[in-house]
Enzyme design. Sequence first.
Site, PDB file in Angstrom:
ATOM      1  N   ASN A 413       1.999  78.405  14.102  1.00  0.00           N
ATOM      2  CA  ASN A 413       2.193  77.361  15.107  1.00  0.00           C
ATOM      3  C   ASN A 413       1.696  77.816  16.478  1.00  0.00           C
ATOM      4  O   ASN A 413       0.607  77.452  16.897  1.00  0.00           O
ATOM      5  CB  ASN A 413       3.672  76.952  15.169  1.00  0.00           C
ATOM      6  CG  ASN A 413       3.875  75.599  15.817  1.00  0.00           C
ATOM      7  OD1 ASN A 413       3.190  75.249  16.763  1.00  0.00           O
ATOM      8  ND2 ASN A 413       4.825  74.821  15.307  1.00  0.00           N
ATOM      9  N   ASP A 414       2.477  78.643  17.153  1.00  0.00           N
ATOM     10  CA  ASP A 414       2.135  79.028  18.522  1.00  0.00           C
ATOM     11  C   ASP A 414       0.805  79.773  18.608  1.00  0.00           C
ATOM     12  O   ASP A 414       0.084  79.638  19.606  1.00  0.00           O
ATOM     13  CB  ASP A 414       3.245  79.895  19.120  1.00  0.00           C
ATOM     14  CG  ASP A 414       4.571  79.159  19.171  1.00  0.00           C
ATOM     15  OD1 ASP A 414       4.568  77.954  19.472  1.00  0.00           O
ATOM     16  OD2 ASP A 414       5.610  79.782  18.889  1.00  0.00           O
ATOM     17  N   VAL A 415       0.453  80.559  17.591  1.00  0.00           N
ATOM     18  CA  VAL A 415      -0.750  81.391  17.655  1.00  0.00           C
ATOM     19  C   VAL A 415      -2.023  80.580  17.452  1.00  0.00           C
ATOM     20  O   VAL A 415      -3.125  81.135  17.543  1.00  0.00           O
ATOM     21  CB  VAL A 415      -0.688  82.545  16.633  1.00  0.00           C
ATOM     22  CG1 VAL A 415       0.463  83.484  16.953  1.00  0.00           C
ATOM     23  CG2 VAL A 415      -0.588  82.010  15.206  1.00  0.00           C
ATOM     24  N   ALA A 454       8.173  79.259  20.102  1.00  0.00           N
ATOM     25  CA  ALA A 454       8.192  79.162  21.562  1.00  0.00           C
ATOM     26  C   ALA A 454       8.815  77.862  22.038  1.00  0.00           C
ATOM     27  O   ALA A 454       9.050  77.682  23.234  1.00  0.00           O
ATOM     28  CB  ALA A 454       6.774  79.296  22.115  1.00  0.00           C
TER      29      ALA A 454
END
Length: 489
Positions: A413-415, A454
Amino acid sequence: MAWPQTLIDACYFIAALLFILGLKRMSSPRTARGGIVWAGFGMLLAVVATLLLPDMQNRGLIVAAVLIGVSAAWWSGRRVAMTAMPQMVALYNGMGGGAAAAIGASELVSHAQDLAVRVVAPNTFPLMPESWSPLHGATAVAPLSPVALALGVLGALIGSVSFSGSLIAFAKLQGWLDRRFVFPGQQIVNLLVLAGAVVIGVMLATGHLTIALVCAFFVLALLFGLLMTLPIGGADMPVVISLYNAFTGLAVAFEGYVLQNEAMIIAGMVVGAAGTLLTQLMAKAMNRSIGNVLFGSFGAVVGGEAQAISGSQKPIEAADAAVMMAYAERVVIVPGYGMAVAQAQHKVWEFAQLLISRGVKVKFAIHPVAGRMPGHMNVLLAEAGVPYDLIVDMEDINPEFPVTDVALVIGANDVVNPVAKTDPASPIYGMPILDVADAKQVIVVKRGKGTGFAGIENALFYADNARMLYGDGQAAAGQLVAELKTLDG
């Protein structure tokens, strides 16, 4: 029969070689398992050599403690799920820091009591157990040199911070603390607590040894570890784990000097150096300076209003996704923590093998901080049997996304969130990401429409070239495998 000191020193030397060679072998996935075994034998040899020291006391209690610890670690290590590996690493690392702090506490308390007795009755020695030393048993305490005293205090400070901070990291990874704890003036409070611990530590290191000061010192050191870790966001956990790993190594090395134990000094220095290097690499992967990692509020929002995300998430069926990848020339698979939670790595590799058998060029893209600890995705893929030459780091794979026909994102997701490049108000702004959005088509396997670790929306999921395959990671991968076999059938 007492063993010659020369033989014990030789055992320590061999143990040090095994530590270093084991760490070297851990630098490659192909030899990492052997490296762990080498280092483990080195530690076993160091423990046995220490038990054979001529002036060692309480051997029975030490052996009993070792057996209890080994049994607990063996039991928990075999039962822990791969998804829980990060929190286990954080917990065990905290235990190492706590052990170093406990050694420092024992030495400081012993010398404080010894000093008090000498002041009250200068012609007597304290009786056991008031003057117990963990290495030499219940005897009159030999005065520490100024250097040893200073390093003992420093090791106790670092070990205490690592212990309490690692426990908070464990609680966050376990889901017991699912948010950041921030309050006005937090950095000032943290600085005051640290300053208090340092001032008292200086007093202890300069010979002002009293039980009250020792207790106050450890209270403040443990409190600072808690306060430093509570405001850290979940997305920064890989940096936190590697940082506290370095802290534990340094604490062990310093306390090893106090005990004049060469094995502890060498092992602590190796762990401290490796942890420091890993922290630098993780900080670089998060686009943070070491100073920001140490003193900043990790995961804090930079400020301003976040950019609005336009568009909508567009679902896709497993059959259509399988067809899209079956007739592609290049496919890049991007795993994340969601794959670990679903334990889908084996099904994902089975799907990749079917694609490869059709002539599709398949690679796996790994972000340095994907998952909950450094190397988390590499471990999962290695467990599934993915060849190492198919696993590509972020710097090498990013230039290939524009010529990639389909990027399959499973659990990440965040990466892969493009706002890290476009939105200064985002808490992950500036973090290097996998440029999945540059692929011609993107398929995202995701359980639902929730946010990542996050806690922010992912603009990739709303992009025109992205399609969402909703469902559990293992079930979705199984559907892709079934649909691909239908095409081949």
